[in-house]
Design a protein around this motif. Structure first.
Motif, short mmCIF file in Angstrom:
data_model
loop_
_atom_site.label_atom_id
_atom_site.label_comp_id
_atom_site.label_asym_id
_atom_site.label_seq_id
_atom_site.Cartn_x
_atom_site.Cartn_y
_atom_site.Cartn_z
N VAL A 267 0.87 -1.17 0.00
CA VAL A 267 0.00 0.00 0.00
C VAL A 267 0.91 1.22 0.00
N ASN A 268 0.71 2.10 -0.96
CA ASN A 268 1.63 3.22 -1.17
C ASN A 268 0.97 4.52 -0.70
N LEU A 269 1.52 5.13 0.34
CA LEU A 269 1.03 6.42 0.84
C LEU A 269 1.92 7.57 0.43
N SER A 270 2.98 7.29 -0.33
CA SER A 270 3.89 8.35 -0.76
C SER A 270 3.42 8.96 -2.07
N ALA A 271 4.14 9.96 -2.54
CA ALA A 271 3.83 10.58 -3.82
C ALA A 271 4.49 9.86 -4.98
N PHE A 272 5.28 8.81 -4.69
CA PHE A 272 6.14 8.22 -5.70
C PHE A 272 5.71 6.81 -6.07
N GLU A 273 6.10 6.41 -7.26
CA GLU A 273 5.84 5.06 -7.76
C GLU A 273 6.69 4.05 -6.98
N LEU A 274 6.10 2.87 -6.73
CA LEU A 274 6.84 1.79 -6.08
C LEU A 274 7.69 1.06 -7.11
N TYR A 275 8.83 0.56 -6.64
CA TYR A 275 9.73 -0.23 -7.50
C TYR A 275 9.53 -1.71 -7.21
N PHE A 276 9.35 -2.51 -8.28
CA PHE A 276 9.21 -3.96 -8.13
C PHE A 276 10.29 -4.65 -8.97
N GLN A 277 10.78 -5.76 -8.45
CA GLN A 277 11.82 -6.51 -9.16
C GLN A 277 11.27 -7.16 -10.41
#
Length: 844
Positions: A267-277
């Motif tokens: 769950v992303n609460l930041s302003a940025f995209e998550l990085y996935f392998q």
């Protein structure tokens, strides 16, 4: 060259061919744990060749063969007692091909680049058998020369290394001794001479596949696309072609990655995209050739292969009629179809290496059903992706220079897609120079980006979370709504010491506000200049209490392009492996402050108090059947604005060599008094609303592996994940960078807030009139993802997969009067995918 019949690969040593050469080895020395000391058990080996193959026989002597650890794993698992041979067949002192044999017969193979970067995604075709004897164990290899790359010369000279892992002592010994604190690995190999009359082999492998798939899911009444079940078949082709002895072409047409494990829940609460392998085999193999990381500090990279085949980026616009009585349904389309991809890689005897990847994804449509009438909306344009990378070795690998270029070109034919870049280009150069036997080095790189599109597309880029040019206190970059292109730059310079008891590096990295990499690369934020210093003291030998030890210190500070000091921090940490094979470590990090240019989503920069982090871990003896590791991280923010408690426990049980059960659980409680909620309009003025979030995150990953044979495995992975967040103590930002913490915001009194129909209504000035409103930001999310794969490599390179994948979504309760604590509620039927994938590799 072998005289007569070649060895029959059966894991024995009785073939007459082996009598043609003497045993080598016998004087292996330890890299771990006692660097430089003689190995506690002897290892010897033989190498033969003919016109098509290299043959290797390794005899791992052991006076106690009943204590040999015969653990089994999937390919590249590297478990139990094992031996390994590495060939630097170009003799460039920088690249190598590695082949590993576990005593249980499990293969491992890796491609080594840049001296010590190991890529397990490389999966060549080769043959292995092992056996246990009264004086140890035997590994017998046949490695087709078509799987290696070497120059066309009358006599070949290769670099070579042989390694042995004695698992019960965790002892790693090598034939050509290379100290563990050496500045690299491949350039210190021993030498294999005398290979004559052998020509490079052109590789030609074709692997078609066919997939049959059935899905079951929750039926939705009236929705023609959610009937509860759907089935289909698919087919495609992979190929590996040796264009010349120096050039290899990898192709995939209509690839399918149904056997690939799902990403972990987030769950992303930041302003940025998550990085996935990356997890897809075609893009994993050789990925280190094309990678171009822009920084030692983060995941930023000019090439992020998960952009290829990404989910469509445009939302579907339903109910174009505007009628409230019309119900429209959308057919799911969660991935852009990769029509094909080609990867061309090469290297010559002069040290020049290069790689090119080209891929095309098709134009994607969303099918919409409206009262039985179907129409389509375009949601992703046809896109071409290209990346090219080249490097040149100079002075036997002591100096390396390289260049990279990427291009993303979209065929945009619909105004719905005009917000996307039509063209995006990035490029860069890098260099690395060593001196004093590679003890010291200096490296550097420079990058640029250039994107083109409509005014809407470039406006979106300027206003995106990576840069937020519209910030009211941004005085060094300006939002221009009339731009149709954007060009940015970046770079990095590092000085360092790579060998000895003390190693260190000092560097600076910068990224201009206009830099944009996210069409084919990955970048979370621009407008940054960061300086860092890292140093480590290490001991790679057994002392009175420890087998190894290292101590690190770190310092860093960051600025934006307006020379505002956005971050500064210090860290110390230490790690040890004790003589009982347990490991412990821990550290302290102190951030003096942090200024975020992104957290208020286009609002002014926000200053946060300093934070102190304490972390530590301990893990038990990895050799045992039952292994555990505990990790904790505790964070405390100044002015009590932030509290973070994180706990992780991993347990692994291996009752027999062929079976392993592991459970990795984590639990965190986080309180942040300045968590962004929303931006609202209050009489023409923006209000940046933040609140105190109390968030719970819980997850558990369960993995079960059963190896019936080295080539037949059953693996299950399941992960329940839950998170909930409750907001209170709302505030509006007033002076976001005030030196006084309390002056940065104004608290919203509860008496001035009214909750009606899911909305908070705020009477800011207590005049009885609503000044602004915002939705309730609380969230509650539960998810269960699982994946079971039966994998059978029935002949080398040819595989059958039986796969079951499931996902269930619902609610997670950390505290609720109507539900038990830390419970899940999955009200809908899970989404199940059952598939069979059959591949056959033709070697021509």
């Amino acid at each position: 060259m072998i005289k007569g019949e070649p060895p029959h690969i059966d894991g024995l040593r009785d073939d007459p061919a082996w009598e043609q050469v003497e045993w080598a080895g016998g004087d292996f020395r330890q890299r771990q744990p006692d660097k430089g000391k003689p190995a506690s058990v002897a290892t010897r080996f033989k190498v033969l060749y003919d016109a098509k193959n290299i043959y290797v026989l390794i005899h791992a002597l052991d006076p106690e063969p009943d204590k040999i650890i015969k653990r089994m794993s999937r390919r590249d698992g590297f478990e139990g007692d094992m031996v390994e041979i590495n060939f630097d067949s170009y003799n460039d002192m920088r690249t190598a091909f590695s082949f590993t044999a576990s005593v249980s017969g499990v293969k491992g193979d890796e491609y080594v680049s840049n001296g010590d970067e190991w890529d397990p995604g490389w999966d060549p075709i080769w043959y292995l058998k092992t056996s246990i004897a009264t004086d140890g164990w035997i590994a017998e290899f046949r490695i087709p020369l078509s799987q290696l790359r070497f120059a066309d010369m009358p006599e070949l000279i290769w670099g070579m290394q042989v390694m042995r892992m004695l698992f019960r002592k965790q002892e790693r010994s090598v034939w050509q001794y290379i100290p563990p604190d050496s500045p690299g690995y491949v350039h210190l190999f021993g030498t294999l001479k005398g290979i004559k009359g052998v020509k490079p082999q052109k590789q030609l492998e074709i692997q078609p596949y066919v997939v049959a798939q059935t899905e079951t899911f929750q039926k939705r009444e009236g929705d023609p696309y959610y009937t509860g079940k759907r089935s289909g078949t698919n087919f495609g082709l992979d190929a590996k072609i040796g264009v010349t002895s120096d050039i290899t072409l990898d192709l995939t047409v209509n690839p399918d990655f149904g056997q690939v494990e799902a990403d972990p829940s987030q769950v992303n609460l930041s302003a940025f995209e998550l990085y996935f392998q990356e997890r897809r085999p075609f893009f994993l193999e050789g990925n280190n050739i094309l990678n171009f990381p822009t920084s030692n500090f983060n995941n930023n990279n000019l090439f992020y292969s998960r952009r290829i085949g990404r989910p469509p980026q445009t939302y579907v616009n339903t109910d174009e009629s505007g009628s409230d009585d019309v119900v429209e349904y959308v057919k799911p389309n969660n991935r852009s179809t990769i029509l094909g991809a080609a990867k061309l890689t090469g290297k010559n005897k002069n040290g020049f290496s290069w790689g090119i990847l080209e891929s095309v994804t098709q134009k994607e449509f969303a099918e919409i059903d409206s009262l039985g009438f179907k129409r389509e909306q375009v949601i992703e344009p046809m896109t071409n992706y290209l990346i090219a990378r080249a490097q040149q070795d100079i002075n036997k690998g002591n100096t390396l220079v390289g260049v990279v270029a990427t291009a993303t070109n979209r065929k945009i034919e619909d105004d719905r897609l005009s917000w996307l870049h039509e063209d995006a280009y990035t490029g860069g150069f890098d260099f690395l120079h060593h001196w004093k036997k590679r003890m010291y080095y200096v490296s550097g790189k420079g990058i640029f980006s250039h994107v083109r599109g409509t005014k809407e597309a470039i406006s979106n880029t300027q206003l995106s979370s990576e840069r937020f040019f519209q910030r009211p206190d941004n005085y060094h970059s300006e939002f221009d709504p009339n731009r149709t292109s954007l060009t940015g730059t970046g770079g990095q310079v590092v000085f360092g010491k790579k060998s000895g008891d003390i190693v260190a590096d000092l560097g600076v990295v910068w990224q201009s506000p206009e830099l944009e990499l996210n069409d084919i690369g990955f970048m979370s934020q621009t407008d940054d200049i960061t300086q860092w210093l890292w140093a480590q003291y290490r001991i790679f030998e057994v002392r009175k209490l420890t087998r190894s030890f290292r101590f690190n210190i770190n310092e860093w500070r960051s600025y934006d392009y307006g020379w505002r000091n956005t971050n500064q921090g210090f860290n110390v940490n230490a790690h040890a492996q004790w003589k009982n094979f347990w490991n412990t470590g821990g550290g302290v990090t102190y951030n003096t402050h942090n200024i975020s240019n992104a957290d208020l989503r286009g609002g002014p920069s926000m200053r946060y108090p300093g934070v102190t982090w304490f972390w530590g871990y301990t893990s038990s003896d990895y050799r045992k059947k039952f292994v555990g590791e505990f990790y904790t991280e505790i964070g405390r923010g100044g002015n009590n604005y932030m509290i973070s408690d994180n706990y992780n426990l991993e347990l692994s049980y291996r009752p027999i060599n062929a079976f392993q059960l592991s459970v990795a659980s984590s639990f965190s409680k986080n309180v942040n008094s300045l968590q962004y909620v929303t931006t609202v309009d209050a009489g023409g003025d923006a209000r940046y609303v933040v609140g105190e979030i109390n968030q719970t995150v819980a997850r558990m990953s369960i993995r079960l592996t059963y190896m019936l044979t080295p080539n037949l495995s059953i693996q299950y992975w399941g992960q329940p994940f839950g998170t909930s967040g409750r907001y209170s103590n709302f505030k509006t930002i007033t002076d976001s960078r005030s030196s006084s913490y309390e002056n940065r915001f104004a608290r919203v009194p509860e008496a001035n807030m009214f909750f009606i129909d899911g909305q908070y209504h705020v009477d800011e000035d207590s005049n009885g009139m609503r000044d602004f409103s915002f939705g309730r930001p609380d969230f509650n999310f539960g998810q269960f993802r699982s994946n079971m794969v039966i994998r059978w490599e029935y002949i080398p390179g040819s595989t059958v997969f039986f796969v079951w994948t499931q996902e269930r979504n619902g609610a997670f309760y950390d505290s609720d009067p109507d539900h038990s604590k830390f419970s899940f509620d999955f009200q809908e039927k899970g989404h199940n995918i059952f598939l069979v994938k059959y591949t056959y590799r033709f070697v021509l």
